[in-house]
Every structure is written in structure tokens, then in C-alpha cells.
Design a protein around this motif. Structure first.
Motif, PDB file in Angstrom:
ATOM      1  N   ALA A  19     102.714  51.800  -1.642  1.00  0.00           N
ATOM      2  CA  ALA A  19     101.547  51.200  -0.597  1.00  0.00           C
ATOM      3  C   ALA A  19     100.599  50.699  -1.720  1.00  0.00           C
ATOM      4  O   ALA A  19     100.193  51.124  -2.803  1.00  0.00           O
ATOM      5  CB  ALA A  19     100.987  52.430   0.005  1.00  0.00           C
ATOM      6  N   PHE A  95      94.180  54.738  -0.212  1.00  0.00           N
ATOM      7  CA  PHE A  95      95.518  54.151   0.672  1.00  0.00           C
ATOM      8  C   PHE A  95      95.264  54.698   1.940  1.00  0.00           C
ATOM      9  O   PHE A  95      94.620  55.915   2.384  1.00  0.00           O
ATOM     10  CB  PHE A  95      96.699  54.761   0.101  1.00  0.00           C
ATOM     11  CG  PHE A  95      96.993  54.412  -1.517  1.00  0.00           C
ATOM     12  CD1 PHE A  95      97.647  53.298  -1.874  1.00  0.00           C
ATOM     13  CD2 PHE A  95      96.429  55.283  -2.542  1.00  0.00           C
ATOM     14  CE1 PHE A  95      97.748  53.110  -3.035  1.00  0.00           C
ATOM     15  CE2 PHE A  95      96.591  55.105  -3.689  1.00  0.00           C
ATOM     16  CZ  PHE A  95      97.202  53.847  -4.224  1.00  0.00           C
ATOM     17  N   ASP A  96      96.098  53.905   2.810  1.00  0.00           N
ATOM     18  CA  ASP A  96      96.049  54.081   4.283  1.00  0.00           C
ATOM     19  C   ASP A  96      97.468  55.194   4.461  1.00  0.00           C
ATOM     20  O   ASP A  96      98.603  54.550   4.020  1.00  0.00           O
ATOM     21  CB  ASP A  96      96.054  53.178   5.271  1.00  0.00           C
ATOM     22  CG  ASP A  96      96.172  53.446   6.610  1.00  0.00           C
ATOM     23  OD1 ASP A  96      97.534  54.232   7.089  1.00  0.00           O
ATOM     24  OD2 ASP A  96      95.491  53.231   7.652  1.00  0.00           O
ATOM     25  N   ASP A  97      97.249  56.419   4.782  1.00  0.00           N
ATOM     26  CA  ASP A  97      98.485  57.123   4.917  1.00  0.00           C
ATOM     27  C   ASP A  97      98.512  57.745   6.078  1.00  0.00           C
ATOM     28  O   ASP A  97      97.854  58.685   6.684  1.00  0.00           O
ATOM     29  CB  ASP A  97      98.377  58.534   3.749  1.00  0.00           C
ATOM     30  CG  ASP A  97      99.366  59.197   3.496  1.00  0.00           C
ATOM     31  OD1 ASP A  97     100.504  58.812   4.204  1.00  0.00           O
ATOM     32  OD2 ASP A  97      99.245  60.221   3.258  1.00  0.00           O
ATOM     33  N   ASP A  98      99.069  56.684   7.124  1.00  0.00           N
ATOM     34  CA  ASP A  98      99.340  56.915   8.792  1.00  0.00           C
ATOM     35  C   ASP A  98      97.955  57.147   9.475  1.00  0.00           C
ATOM     36  O   ASP A  98      97.753  58.115  10.059  1.00  0.00           O
ATOM     37  CB  ASP A  98     100.550  57.958   8.807  1.00  0.00           C
ATOM     38  CG  ASP A  98     101.849  57.709   8.476  1.00  0.00           C
ATOM     39  OD1 ASP A  98     102.179  56.594   8.625  1.00  0.00           O
ATOM     40  OD2 ASP A  98     102.561  58.811   7.962  1.00  0.00           O
ATOM     41  N   ARG A 100      95.225  58.051   7.928  1.00  0.00           N
ATOM     42  CA  ARG A 100      94.253  59.137   7.223  1.00  0.00           C
ATOM     43  C   ARG A 100      94.294  58.473   5.806  1.00  0.00           C
ATOM     44  O   ARG A 100      94.949  57.691   5.193  1.00  0.00           O
ATOM     45  CB  ARG A 100      94.807  60.362   6.957  1.00  0.00           C
ATOM     46  CG  ARG A 100      94.980  61.275   8.419  1.00  0.00           C
ATOM     47  CD  ARG A 100      95.181  62.406   8.305  1.00  0.00           C
ATOM     48  NE  ARG A 100      96.319  62.966   7.334  1.00  0.00           N
ATOM     49  CZ  ARG A 100      96.892  64.186   7.059  1.00  0.00           C
ATOM     50  NH1 ARG A 100      96.387  65.073   7.314  1.00  0.00           N
ATOM     51  NH2 ARG A 100      97.869  64.365   6.376  1.00  0.00           N
ATOM     52  N   ARG A 102      93.982  58.473   1.704  1.00  0.00           N
ATOM     53  CA  ARG A 102      94.454  59.156   0.602  1.00  0.00           C
ATOM     54  C   ARG A 102      93.825  58.648  -0.679  1.00  0.00           C
ATOM     55  O   ARG A 102      93.906  57.269  -0.705  1.00  0.00           O
ATOM     56  CB  ARG A 102      96.092  59.156   0.640  1.00  0.00           C
ATOM     57  CG  ARG A 102      96.644  59.809  -0.655  1.00  0.00           C
ATOM     58  CD  ARG A 102      98.294  59.873  -0.441  1.00  0.00           C
ATOM     59  NE  ARG A 102      98.918  58.477  -0.095  1.00  0.00           N
ATOM     60  CZ  ARG A 102      99.427  57.818  -0.682  1.00  0.00           C
ATOM     61  NH1 ARG A 102      99.131  57.900  -2.308  1.00  0.00           N
ATOM     62  NH2 ARG A 102      99.785  56.535  -0.503  1.00  0.00           N
ATOM     63  N   ARG A 104      94.051  58.572  -4.915  1.00  0.00           N
ATOM     64  CA  ARG A 104      94.316  59.031  -6.288  1.00  0.00           C
ATOM     65  C   ARG A 104      93.292  58.843  -7.380  1.00  0.00           C
ATOM     66  O   ARG A 104      93.005  57.416  -7.450  1.00  0.00           O
ATOM     67  CB  ARG A 104      95.590  58.351  -6.382  1.00  0.00           C
ATOM     68  CG  ARG A 104      96.345  58.792  -7.845  1.00  0.00           C
ATOM     69  CD  ARG A 104      97.647  58.194  -7.788  1.00  0.00           C
ATOM     70  NE  ARG A 104      98.474  58.623  -6.712  1.00  0.00           N
ATOM     71  CZ  ARG A 104      99.625  58.167  -6.055  1.00  0.00           C
ATOM     72  NH1 ARG A 104      99.852  56.536  -6.716  1.00  0.00           N
ATOM     73  NH2 ARG A 104     100.265  58.653  -5.110  1.00  0.00           N
ATOM     74  N   ASP A 113      96.632  63.781  -4.924  1.00  0.00           N
ATOM     75  CA  ASP A 113      96.023  62.938  -4.481  1.00  0.00           C
ATOM     76  C   ASP A 113      95.003  63.982  -3.605  1.00  0.00           C
ATOM     77  O   ASP A 113      95.266  64.899  -2.829  1.00  0.00           O
ATOM     78  CB  ASP A 113      97.062  62.044  -3.511  1.00  0.00           C
ATOM     79  CG  ASP A 113      97.638  60.838  -4.151  1.00  0.00           C
ATOM     80  OD1 ASP A 113      97.234  60.808  -5.361  1.00  0.00           O
ATOM     81  OD2 ASP A 113      98.289  60.382  -3.562  1.00  0.00           O
ATOM     82  N   ILE A 115      93.676  64.113   0.257  1.00  0.00           N
ATOM     83  CA  ILE A 115      94.181  63.718   1.437  1.00  0.00           C
ATOM     84  C   ILE A 115      93.123  64.196   2.464  1.00  0.00           C
ATOM     85  O   ILE A 115      92.282  65.009   2.594  1.00  0.00           O
ATOM     86  CB  ILE A 115      95.264  64.463   2.006  1.00  0.00           C
ATOM     87  CG1 ILE A 115      96.490  64.495   1.041  1.00  0.00           C
ATOM     88  CG2 ILE A 115      95.812  64.058   3.411  1.00  0.00           C
ATOM     89  CD1 ILE A 115      97.048  63.056   0.702  1.00  0.00           C
TER      90      ILE A 115
END
Length: 133
Positions: A19, A95-98, A100, A102, A104, A113, A115
Motif C-alpha cells: 500500500a 496508510f489507509d487500512d480498510d 482505518r 495504520r 509505521r 504498526d 492501528i
């Protein structure tokens, strides 16, 4: 059968697309006016309130609130500088995690990471210093 095996091998040999981290504009649009609580490995880590002008207030779980600012020195790298440690920038990729967030840490591993656990328009709860002293 050989065709299927060749296709499988090609898929396994091709690295998974990672991603892309959010750039500063996308990050700002997502966080402004919100307070995010983060966790690592299912455990509470801390929370950050994102204010106008790229200002933030951060607190580790059960820790004091720290004021700071964020910037994007290069695309996809968001760096935070807090008033208590102005010479120690903390740089992250978000990052876009569905749906949400995230995060790092620069040079960190995926299993470490942060969350997004919760998000709220309410301000971060910051008790005053030396209360009850």
C-alpha cells in the motif's frame, strides 16, 4: 496442468503490491479535527488530537499530553516534533487500512504498526499538571 502450475509460480514470484503511504494532503484531510486512539498488538498505545495548522497533542496511554506539530519533509513521510523534544523528530508513514489509519515508524516492522482503535471529534483528555498536589 502445466499452465496452472506456471501461473501459480508467477503469482508467488511476483511481490505483493505494498500500500502506498498517504501524502501530507491526504493525511491532513483525514485527521484534521479528530482525535485518534491507537493500539499495537491489541494493546492501547496512545492517542493524538489533530488540530488546525498541523498542530497536534499526543499522549501515550496513561502518559502526559505533549504538544507538537507535524510536517511532510518528503512525500509519504509524516514527521512530528513535540515541544518537550524539539530536536527529536518522530517520522511515520500512514496508510489507509480498510478505512482505518495504520502507522509505521520510520524503519519499523509491519508487526509494530500502530492501528487506529477509535476516532472521535472530542478533544484529547489532558489533565492539568500537578492536580491534587
Amino acid at each position: 496442468m502445466r499452465l496452472i502450475a506456471a501461473a501459480l509460480i508467477a503469482c508467488l514470484a511476483t511481490p505483493l503490491l505494498a500500500a502506498e503511504p498517504l501524502d501530507g494532503a491526504a493525511f491532513e484531510a483525514r485527521v484534521i479535527g479528530q482525535t485518534f486512539s491507537f493500539q499495537v498488538g491489541g494493546q492501547s498505545y496512545g492517542a493524538e488530537q489533530y488540530l488546525p495548522g498541523r498542530r497536534v497533542i499526543w499522549a501515550f496511554s496513561d502518559g502526559p499530553c505533549r504538544e507538537g506539530t507535524w510536517s511532510e519533509p518528503e512525500p509519504g513521510r509524516i514527521c512530528f516534533v513535540y515541544d518537550h523534544a524539539p530536536d527529536d523528530p518522530q517520522c511515520w508513514s500512514f496508510f489507509d487500512d480498510d478505512g482505518r489509519l495504520r502507522a509505521r515508524f520510520q524503519g519499523g516492522l509491519p508487526q509494530d504498526d500502530l492501528i487506529e482503535a477509535r476516532r472521535s471529534p472530542a478533544p484529547l483528555a489532558c489533565p492539568g499538571p500537578d492536580l491534587g498536589a
